[in-house]
Design a protein around this motif. Structure first.
Motif, PDB file in Angstrom:
ATOM      1  N   PHE A  29       1.206  -1.384  -0.212  1.00  0.00           N
ATOM      2  CA  PHE A  29       0.510  -0.059   0.603  1.00  0.00           C
ATOM      3  C   PHE A  29       1.030   1.003  -0.051  1.00  0.00           C
ATOM      4  O   PHE A  29       0.879   2.061  -0.456  1.00  0.00           O
ATOM      5  CB  PHE A  29      -1.336   0.308   0.839  1.00  0.00           C
ATOM      6  N   PHE A  30       1.898   1.685   0.647  1.00  0.00           N
ATOM      7  CA  PHE A  30       2.896   2.701   0.665  1.00  0.00           C
ATOM      8  C   PHE A  30       3.281   2.536   0.094  1.00  0.00           C
ATOM      9  O   PHE A  30       4.179   2.082  -0.587  1.00  0.00           O
ATOM     10  CB  PHE A  30       3.365   2.321   1.762  1.00  0.00           C
ATOM     11  N   CYS A  31       3.999   3.943  -0.646  1.00  0.00           N
ATOM     12  CA  CYS A  31       4.649   4.167  -1.817  1.00  0.00           C
ATOM     13  C   CYS A  31       5.844   4.796  -1.317  1.00  0.00           C
ATOM     14  O   CYS A  31       6.086   5.214   0.152  1.00  0.00           O
ATOM     15  CB  CYS A  31       3.866   5.527  -2.896  1.00  0.00           C
ATOM     16  N   THR A  32       7.349   4.818  -1.710  1.00  0.00           N
ATOM     17  CA  THR A  32       8.457   5.371  -1.504  1.00  0.00           C
ATOM     18  C   THR A  32       9.291   6.478  -2.613  1.00  0.00           C
ATOM     19  O   THR A  32       7.713   7.032  -3.799  1.00  0.00           O
ATOM     20  CB  THR A  32       9.645   5.028  -1.107  1.00  0.00           C
ATOM     21  N   LYS A  33      10.075   7.433  -1.566  1.00  0.00           N
ATOM     22  CA  LYS A  33      10.077   8.428  -2.879  1.00  0.00           C
ATOM     23  C   LYS A  33      11.635   8.056  -3.243  1.00  0.00           C
ATOM     24  O   LYS A  33      12.415   7.757  -2.818  1.00  0.00           O
ATOM     25  CB  LYS A  33      10.245   9.660  -2.394  1.00  0.00           C
ATOM     26  N   VAL A  42       2.391   0.701  -6.021  1.00  0.00           N
ATOM     27  CA  VAL A  42       1.781   0.053  -6.271  1.00  0.00           C
ATOM     28  C   VAL A  42       0.263   0.417  -6.405  1.00  0.00           C
ATOM     29  O   VAL A  42      -0.277   1.026  -7.634  1.00  0.00           O
ATOM     30  CB  VAL A  42       1.129  -1.149  -5.225  1.00  0.00           C
ATOM     31  N   THR A  43       0.411   1.729  -5.698  1.00  0.00           N
ATOM     32  CA  THR A  43      -0.818   2.964  -5.763  1.00  0.00           C
ATOM     33  C   THR A  43      -0.808   3.952  -7.485  1.00  0.00           C
ATOM     34  O   THR A  43      -1.891   4.132  -7.731  1.00  0.00           O
ATOM     35  CB  THR A  43      -1.540   3.411  -5.017  1.00  0.00           C
ATOM     36  N   VAL A  44       0.542   4.142  -7.331  1.00  0.00           N
ATOM     37  CA  VAL A  44       1.286   4.899  -8.397  1.00  0.00           C
ATOM     38  C   VAL A  44       0.919   4.133  -9.850  1.00  0.00           C
ATOM     39  O   VAL A  44       0.186   5.126 -10.636  1.00  0.00           O
ATOM     40  CB  VAL A  44       2.067   5.245  -8.248  1.00  0.00           C
ATOM     41  N   ASP A  45       1.398   3.208  -9.947  1.00  0.00           N
ATOM     42  CA  ASP A  45       1.164   2.297 -10.917  1.00  0.00           C
ATOM     43  C   ASP A  45      -0.332   2.499 -11.744  1.00  0.00           C
ATOM     44  O   ASP A  45      -0.907   2.184 -12.246  1.00  0.00           O
ATOM     45  CB  ASP A  45       1.390   1.120 -10.734  1.00  0.00           C
ATOM     46  N   LEU A  46      -1.268   2.174 -10.242  1.00  0.00           N
ATOM     47  CA  LEU A  46      -2.984   1.791 -10.563  1.00  0.00           C
ATOM     48  C   LEU A  46      -3.417   3.070 -11.307  1.00  0.00           C
ATOM     49  O   LEU A  46      -3.946   2.982 -11.691  1.00  0.00           O
ATOM     50  CB  LEU A  46      -3.237   1.430  -9.458  1.00  0.00           C
ATOM     51  N   LEU A  47      -3.336   4.324 -10.294  1.00  0.00           N
ATOM     52  CA  LEU A  47      -3.671   5.738 -10.583  1.00  0.00           C
ATOM     53  C   LEU A  47      -3.091   5.616 -12.359  1.00  0.00           C
ATOM     54  O   LEU A  47      -4.154   6.091 -12.306  1.00  0.00           O
ATOM     55  CB  LEU A  47      -3.146   6.091  -9.610  1.00  0.00           C
ATOM     56  N   GLY A  48      -2.189   5.602 -12.226  1.00  0.00           N
ATOM     57  CA  GLY A  48      -1.519   5.698 -13.518  1.00  0.00           C
ATOM     58  C   GLY A  48      -1.816   5.527 -14.705  1.00  0.00           C
ATOM     59  O   GLY A  48      -2.821   5.253 -15.931  1.00  0.00           O
ATOM     60  N   GLY A  49      -2.355   4.095 -14.732  1.00  0.00           N
ATOM     61  CA  GLY A  49      -3.239   2.832 -15.288  1.00  0.00           C
ATOM     62  C   GLY A  49      -4.906   3.381 -15.959  1.00  0.00           C
ATOM     63  O   GLY A  49      -5.548   3.698 -16.397  1.00  0.00           O
ATOM     64  N   PHE A  50      -5.426   4.124 -14.481  1.00  0.00           N
ATOM     65  CA  PHE A  50      -6.732   4.543 -14.588  1.00  0.00           C
ATOM     66  C   PHE A  50      -6.892   5.409 -15.443  1.00  0.00           C
ATOM     67  O   PHE A  50      -7.795   5.704 -16.496  1.00  0.00           O
ATOM     68  CB  PHE A  50      -7.148   4.956 -12.910  1.00  0.00           C
ATOM     69  N   ALA A  51      -5.844   6.550 -15.234  1.00  0.00           N
ATOM     70  CA  ALA A  51      -5.750   7.681 -16.170  1.00  0.00           C
ATOM     71  C   ALA A  51      -5.586   7.798 -17.617  1.00  0.00           C
ATOM     72  O   ALA A  51      -6.091   8.175 -18.755  1.00  0.00           O
ATOM     73  CB  ALA A  51      -4.395   8.972 -15.758  1.00  0.00           C
ATOM     74  N   ALA A  52      -4.470   6.643 -18.276  1.00  0.00           N
ATOM     75  CA  ALA A  52      -4.620   5.947 -19.141  1.00  0.00           C
ATOM     76  C   ALA A  52      -5.862   4.986 -20.406  1.00  0.00           C
ATOM     77  O   ALA A  52      -6.062   5.338 -20.762  1.00  0.00           O
ATOM     78  CB  ALA A  52      -3.095   4.842 -18.809  1.00  0.00           C
ATOM     79  N   MET A  53      -6.792   4.635 -19.180  1.00  0.00           N
ATOM     80  CA  MET A  53      -7.469   3.756 -19.213  1.00  0.00           C
ATOM     81  C   MET A  53      -9.210   5.061 -19.667  1.00  0.00           C
ATOM     82  O   MET A  53     -10.122   4.825 -20.743  1.00  0.00           O
ATOM     83  CB  MET A  53      -7.984   3.016 -18.220  1.00  0.00           C
ATOM     84  N   VAL A 226      -2.397  -5.229 -12.123  1.00  0.00           N
ATOM     85  CA  VAL A 226      -2.407  -5.383 -10.254  1.00  0.00           C
ATOM     86  C   VAL A 226      -1.269  -5.845  -9.839  1.00  0.00           C
ATOM     87  O   VAL A 226      -0.498  -5.729  -9.345  1.00  0.00           O
ATOM     88  CB  VAL A 226      -3.224  -5.993  -9.420  1.00  0.00           C
ATOM     89  N   ARG A 227      -1.151  -7.374 -11.001  1.00  0.00           N
ATOM     90  CA  ARG A 227       0.138  -8.533 -10.632  1.00  0.00           C
ATOM     91  C   ARG A 227       1.391  -7.456 -11.028  1.00  0.00           C
ATOM     92  O   ARG A 227       2.189  -7.781 -10.012  1.00  0.00           O
ATOM     93  CB  ARG A 227      -0.398  -9.165 -11.229  1.00  0.00           C
ATOM     94  N   ARG A 228       1.881  -6.379 -11.859  1.00  0.00           N
ATOM     95  CA  ARG A 228       2.765  -5.675 -12.191  1.00  0.00           C
ATOM     96  C   ARG A 228       3.159  -5.493 -11.315  1.00  0.00           C
ATOM     97  O   ARG A 228       3.874  -5.384 -10.748  1.00  0.00           O
ATOM     98  CB  ARG A 228       2.537  -5.598 -13.616  1.00  0.00           C
ATOM     99  N   ALA A 232       6.402  -5.050  -8.983  1.00  0.00           N
ATOM    100  CA  ALA A 232       7.115  -3.860  -9.493  1.00  0.00           C
ATOM    101  C   ALA A 232       8.053  -3.445  -7.871  1.00  0.00           C
ATOM    102  O   ALA A 232       8.673  -2.825  -8.186  1.00  0.00           O
ATOM    103  CB  ALA A 232       6.784  -2.955 -10.411  1.00  0.00           C
ATOM    104  N   ALA A 233       6.832  -3.668  -6.911  1.00  0.00           N
ATOM    105  CA  ALA A 233       7.126  -2.720  -5.932  1.00  0.00           C
ATOM    106  C   ALA A 233       8.007  -3.785  -4.929  1.00  0.00           C
ATOM    107  O   ALA A 233       8.348  -3.424  -4.047  1.00  0.00           O
ATOM    108  CB  ALA A 233       6.122  -2.382  -5.058  1.00  0.00           C
ATOM    109  N   GLY A 234       8.216  -4.961  -5.887  1.00  0.00           N
ATOM    110  CA  GLY A 234       8.615  -6.006  -4.970  1.00  0.00           C
ATOM    111  C   GLY A 234       7.953  -6.496  -4.129  1.00  0.00           C
ATOM    112  O   GLY A 234       8.893  -7.749  -3.153  1.00  0.00           O
ATOM    113  N   PHE A 235       7.255  -7.147  -4.494  1.00  0.00           N
ATOM    114  CA  PHE A 235       5.634  -7.387  -3.159  1.00  0.00           C
ATOM    115  C   PHE A 235       5.226  -9.529  -4.075  1.00  0.00           C
ATOM    116  O   PHE A 235       4.143  -9.801  -4.910  1.00  0.00           O
ATOM    117  CB  PHE A 235       4.944  -6.792  -2.701  1.00  0.00           C
TER     118      PHE A 235
END
Length: 242
Positions: A29-33, A42-53, A226-228, A232-235
């Protein structure tokens, strides 16, 4: 089929304002800088995916904890975010489906005789948990015979586990990924005493937006996004929510 009216309700400014939480260490759940200050997770990637769709620009909003994030979505200054779902938050925001289920269990230090979650609930067992978390509240509820001590951070848990300052340490499974290498001989007990969904959330009173983010998340699961994002975040061992 994505309806224009639903997109307008989800992103009224024409830009998708997506909220994330930054932490010193990543989780599912947590992101890092990174060194340049750019957020990853994870949530950065998901929100990016939402915006792209949706074919709209994304503006990330960064928060220090999930309480701040909840308030931002509740006020409508943030259009969409992901956060652990609980009864308190459901009063403030509307939740769609989860992308991940946080499962909480115990870490026991090297040499411990404890083999199962049930054995933690005994007089004399010292549970250490992080203050003001759903995991801590669940530990108190499910292990009433043990004593629960609250500490501020994962760093405190690491120190106490190293020097014999507790018998069972309550955290989510994904949090142990970064912790175990620092604690030789420690074990994570199988199963869980709490399961909480990290779900997509939108401001209340936006039914079309709520329906739309549910569809977007279903697409993100089906396409493997979601899986990717988790990988990518190490999980790689963290399952996406069904």
């Amino acid at each position: 089929m994505i309806h224009h009216d639903a997109v307008k309700e989800l992103a009224p400014t024409g830009t998708l304002r997506g909220g994330i939480v930054i932490s010193p260490a990543p989780s599912a759940f947590f992101c890092t800088k990174d060194a340049n200050g750019a957020p990853h997770g994870v949530t950065v990637d998901l929100l990016g995916g939402f915006a792209a769709m949706l074919k709209v620009p994304l503006a990330l909003q960064v928060y220090e904890n999930s309480g701040q994030l909840t308030d931002a979505v509740a006020s409508g200054t943030c259009d969409v975010a992901f956060m652990p779902q609980d009864a308190e938050r459901m009063k403030k925001v509307d939740f769609g489906p989860p992308y991940y289920l946080i499962e909480s269990t115990y870490l026991v230090p090297a040499g411990s005789a404890i083999q199962s979650i049930g054995e933690v609930n005994k007089p004399g067992v010292r549970i250490i948990a992080i203050a003001n978390t759903t995991t801590m509240r669940s530990a108190r509820r499910t292990a009433p015979n043990a004593t629960v001590t609250e500490v501020p951070s994962v760093d405190d848990i690491t120190a106490l586990a190293r020097n014999g300052g507790g018998d069972a340490f309550a955290l989510s499974h994904d949090s142990f990924v970064g912790l175990l290498p620092k604690l030789p001989g420690a074990r994570v007990l199988p199963g869980h005493f709490q399961q909480v969904g990290v779900a997509v959330a939108v401001p209340k009173g936006r039914p079309d937006a709520l329906h739309l983010v549910g569809e977007l998340l279903a697409d993100a699961k089906a396409s493997g996004l979601v899986r990717r994002a988790l990988d990518a975040a190490g999980f790689k061992d963290a399952p996406a929510a069904p």
